[in-house]
Design a protein around this motif. Structure first.
Motif, mmCIF file in Angstrom:
data_model
loop_
_atom_site.group_PDB
_atom_site.id
_atom_site.type_symbol
_atom_site.label_atom_id
_atom_site.label_comp_id
_atom_site.label_asym_id
_atom_site.label_seq_id
_atom_site.Cartn_x
_atom_site.Cartn_y
_atom_site.Cartn_z
ATOM 1 N N THR B 86 0.830 -1.197 0.000
ATOM 2 C CA THR B 86 0.000 0.000 0.000
ATOM 3 C C THR B 86 0.870 1.254 0.000
ATOM 4 O OG1 THR B 86 -1.558 -1.269 1.287
ATOM 5 C CG2 THR B 86 -1.911 1.071 1.184
ATOM 6 N N ILE B 88 3.916 1.786 -1.012
ATOM 7 C CA ILE B 88 4.670 2.051 -2.243
ATOM 8 C C ILE B 88 3.781 2.749 -3.269
ATOM 9 C CG2 ILE B 88 5.702 0.910 -4.224
ATOM 10 C CD1 ILE B 88 6.979 -1.040 -2.407
ATOM 11 N N VAL B 89 2.551 2.254 -3.410
ATOM 12 C CA VAL B 89 1.655 2.844 -4.408
ATOM 13 C C VAL B 89 1.292 4.277 -4.017
ATOM 14 C CG1 VAL B 89 -0.550 2.561 -5.528
ATOM 15 C CG2 VAL B 89 0.815 0.599 -5.050
ATOM 16 N N ILE B 90 1.086 4.506 -2.705
ATOM 17 C CA ILE B 90 0.769 5.859 -2.270
ATOM 18 C C ILE B 90 1.958 6.788 -2.483
ATOM 19 C CG2 ILE B 90 0.301 7.204 -0.190
ATOM 20 C CD1 ILE B 90 -1.639 5.139 0.609
ATOM 21 N N LEU B 92 3.953 6.725 -4.923
ATOM 22 C CA LEU B 92 3.922 7.153 -6.332
ATOM 23 C C LEU B 92 2.971 8.335 -6.503
ATOM 24 C CD1 LEU B 92 4.739 6.641 -9.276
ATOM 25 C CD2 LEU B 92 2.718 5.266 -9.485
#
Lengths: 198, 122
Positions: B86, B88-90, B92
């Motif tokens: 979670t 890592i995607v945030i 980005l």
């Protein structure tokens, strides 16, 4: 074990180059080196889902960063900050580092995770209570993941079933930030450098 | 000991975000800190000789279709992996937002230097 130190040293050297180089484009490329080194590290730490996600995010992040730095004529940094401020901040960060090192003594050693061993004998049939296992979250997910959700990948069963609302919130945050970036970068912006407001 | 290396990476990112004057350098420092924190959380769940938290055929009890106790004692911790996925995607999304602010500031002021971006413009 040695591969971890090699990759960590690689990431540290890339980070130092990324921080200290004068050219912004080489700095961005060194950030890419850190990201891909981290992706390899995740692979050796037995986290294949994280490694795949890290590679995808890394490529997208590099594209975004290069978009910001390329075709700008002023990408070279001219001066540093005041000498006194730099010295004070470096001293504070050194203090933080030393205190942090002493905190790591209280953590479980590397390679021996915090969660307890599974109870011997037959696999778990029911959920444990807190008295039976203080770290019951991880052992519950590991033991019940396949039976409760039918997913062989425990990480997928956690993010898509046990903690699905967490993933929903993540998607909300992602779309909100992309919406913010779109609003900031919209073409019909009011005042740019070409038309100063005097 | 690998924790100390990881924390050193975090401190380098903190130094970059605090000391540098260039806006893109500050964003890079924040990114380095994110990498260090994600790596530290994954390291906490690692165990020597562990297997990835994917149920293989050898860990499946044939009669009951359950995971065996050997899987519980050899898999690495799946919970930090799920949470870091979670994060890592945030990261980005936040990177895209920060860089768009940098690009817009460059278009308005003609520089990335934060000491020259002091005037308020309406």
């Amino acid at each position: 074990m040695a591969i971890f130190y090699i990759l960590l040293l690689f990431m540290l050297i890339a980070a130092i180059i990324a921080v200290e180089t004068k050219d912004l484009l080489s700095s961005v490329i060194c950030v890419g080196a850190i990201g891909f080194g981290g992706s390899l590290m995740f692979l050796f730490l037995r986290a294949p889902d994280i490694a795949i996600t890290q590679i995808v995010v890394e490529v997208l992040g590099l594209i975004i960063l290069i978009r910001a730095t390329i075709s700008r004529d002023l990408t070279f940094i001219t001066g540093e900050r005041e000498f006194f401020g730099t010295v004070v901040s470096v001293a504070i960060m050194l203090a933080i580092f030393l205190f942090g090192i002493s905190v790591f003594e209280t953590l479980p050693r590397f390679g021996t995770p915090a969660f307890a061993k599974a109870p011997a004998g037959s696999p778990m049939k029911t959920y444990l209570t807190e008295e039976q296992d203080p770290n019951r979250v991880t052992s519950t997910y590991t033991a019940m993941g396949l039976r409760e959700t039918g997913a062989a990948n425990i990480v997928a069963s956690v993010i898509l079933d046990f903690r699905a609302y967490d993933t929903l919130g993540e998607a909300t945050v992602l779309f909100t930030s992309i919406l913010g970036a779109t609003v900031i970068l919209r073409r019909k912006s009011r005042k740019l450098l070409e038309e100063p407001d005097e | 000991m690998p924790y100390a290396f990881c924390f050193l990476l975090f401190v380098i990112g903190l130094y970059c975000a605090v000391v540098k004057k260039n806006m893109v350098k500050i964003v890079i420092g924040i990114m380095v800190m994110e990498y260090a924190v994600n790596l530290f959380l994954i390291m906490l769940g690692y165990r020597f000789g562990g297997v990835a938290p994917v149920v293989d055929r050898e860990f499946l009890d044939a009669e009951t279709q359950q995971v065996t106790a050997g899987f519980l004692n050899s898999a690495v911790d799946p919970l930090p992996q799920a949470l870091v996925l979670t994060a890592i995607v945030i990261s980005l999304g936040s990177l895209a937002l920060m860089i768009s602010i940098c690009i817009r500031t460059y278009g308005k002021y003609g520089t990335f230097d934060i000491t020259e971006i002091r005037r308020l413009k309406g």
